[in-house]
Design an enzyme around this catalytic site. Structure first.
Site, short mmCIF file in Angstrom:
data_model
loop_
_atom_site.label_atom_id
_atom_site.label_comp_id
_atom_site.label_asym_id
_atom_site.label_seq_id
_atom_site.Cartn_x
_atom_site.Cartn_y
_atom_site.Cartn_z
CG ASN A 196 25.71 50.21 31.15
OD1 ASN A 196 26.24 50.37 32.23
ND2 ASN A 196 24.39 50.23 30.98
N PRO A 238 12.49 51.07 28.14
CG PRO A 238 11.29 49.92 29.77
CD PRO A 238 12.40 49.76 28.78
CG ASP A 239 13.22 58.03 28.51
OD1 ASP A 239 13.70 58.24 29.64
OD2 ASP A 239 13.39 58.79 27.54
CE LYS A 278 15.62 61.53 28.53
NZ LYS A 278 15.64 60.11 28.44
#
Ligand code: FMN
Length: 403
Positions: free
Chosen positions: A208, A303-304, A339
């Site tokens: 990105n 993976p978060d 979160k």
């Protein structure tokens, strides 16, 4: 903060337009209880008069290596010994080159070589002069010698150009000196920065446009406050700030690995990295060839990191970032809750010269039921405001816990 009270600050002024701000700085140093002596290059005298500075500091101004005639004046070795710190502000491109090369053809560069006290440098120059390889090489040499840089700010310059190069405000210079002489205690901060690269095959990846500038600016400002900082960064196009322990990683998986090991040693986690949401489901070992007109790439969730840290963070304050093109508030508040973050910093992306890749950014910050907007400014200036706010929240939470 009164950490400067009684400290001897030797101020070296060189020939830049920002010298006009130094009388204000001398006044502020005096108010903070510091004792100042002033040294000027011949060029500096064209921008601010020795008479003004002598009046404000209450002492003769030094312009030449030889002993001035005034009775209470010291020679350069005495001055070097007297100083608790040497501050060069504004520092011209020319004076940076002099200091980097160890020349001693004027009093400031002679004092720099003669003092064993810490040196602070507040550069000020046109943005092209500041970003020129020659200047940046000199800055790199000086930083590697442990010189403290009070980084120039971005914005409109006296010459009309815009970009980094404007001398930090006297207030910021004062803050830097104050923190240097203050106690070194404070929360340990773990910061992530930059993009992650998720490999498709040995030559291709999904990435990105994150540059790492925001995370680096946050880490750098916290480091300048003398807080223990650790940086974990993805593949950025420029190196992380010097003097900060850093871990370079590539993928979300690697980033999570380092964070999992580092988190228990930290009190605040700031997740400024733009971590990939998805990664190739089965990355190839060999470069895939161009066989088809349309190629379909299977992706699986990466993976978060924020969700994973929620399980292991203990008392650690967790701060997330949300980069959004639309519905900023809605998405940010939803992420804050999902979160289980202590704070979320939402910044709009897709605007001209703001956010990803840019030197500028703006943010809307949400925590508990509060909200604060920070208008577009340089990433360095925004980092200062954000770290100050995060530290405020940290102190609030810890005061509540302790009481
Ligand atoms: C009006 C004017 C403004 C200047 N401003 C700067 C400046 O902001 N930063 C800089 O590096 N040089 C600036 N210069 C060039 C320096 O004054 C020049 O390089 C000088 O030799 C620096 O000497 P010194 O480092 O010994 O003080 C300026 C020159 C002029 C004429």
């Amino acid at each position: 903060m009164r950490y400067l009270a009684g400290k001897h600050v030797l101020v070296g002024i060189t020939g830049g337009i920002a010298a006009y701000k130094i009388p204000d700085l001398i006044r502020k140093l005096g108010k903070a209880g510091a004792k100042t002596r002033i040294v000027m290059t011949p060029a500096a005298k064209q921008f601010v008069t020795p008479m003004t500075l002598q009046t404000l500091s209450g002492h003769p101004v030094y312009c030449h290596p030889s002993r001035p005639s005034a009775d209470n004046a010291m020679d350069h070795i005495e001055l070097a010994r007297w100083a608790d710190c040497l501050l060069v502000a504004p520092a011209t491109a020319h004076s940076l080159a002099r200091l980097a090369h160890g020349l001693a053809d004027d009093l400031i560069s002679t004092l720099y070589l003669a003092t064993s006290s810490p040196t602070f440098i507040a550069p000020a120059m046109n943005t092209r002069m500041w970003t020129h390889t020659a200047t940046q090489t000199n800055v790199g040499v000086l930083k590697s010698r442990g010189i403290f840089f009070i980084e120039p700010e971005s914005g409109q310059q006296a010459c009309g150009d815009e970009g980094p190069g404007r001398m930090a405000e006297p207030e910021t210079i004062l803050d830097n000196l104050n923190h240097h002489f203050g106690p070194a205690e404070g929360p340990a901060i773990l910061v992530t920065a930059g993009p992650t690269h998720e490999d498709i095959d040995p030559v291709r990846f999904i990435g990105n446009r994150s540059s790492g500038k925001m995370g680096f600016a946050l880490a750098e400002y916290a480091h300048r406050l003398r807080l223990p900082v650790t940086l974990v960064h993805g593949p950025t196009t420029f190196p992380p700030p010097e003097g900060i322990p850093s871990f370079a990683v590539r993928s979300a998986e690697e980033m999570l690995g380092v964070i999992t090991r580092q988190l228990p040693q930290h009190d605040i986690f700031i997740s400024a990295a733009a971590v990939a949401d998805y990664q190739p489901a089965s990355p190839e070992n060999k470069k895939s060839s161009k066989h088809h007109n349309i190629m379909t790439l299977a992706l699986k969730p990466a993976p978060d990191i924020l969700a994973e840290t929620a399980k292991i963070s203990g008392q650690c304050l967790r701060i997330g970032f949300a980069a959004e093109t639309h519905d900023l508030e809605k998405h940010a508040l939803e992420k804050l809750q999902r979160k289980q973050l202590d704070m979320i910093i939402a910044n709009p992306v897709g605007l001209e010269d703001s956010g990803m890749e840019s030197d500028y950014n703006q943010a809307c910050v949400y925590w508990s039921t509060k909200k604060k907007h920070f208008p577009r400014t340089s990433k360095q200036a925004l980092a200062k405001q954000l770290i100050d706010l995060i530290l405020e929240l940290y102190r609030e939470k810890n005061t509540v816990k302790d009481s």
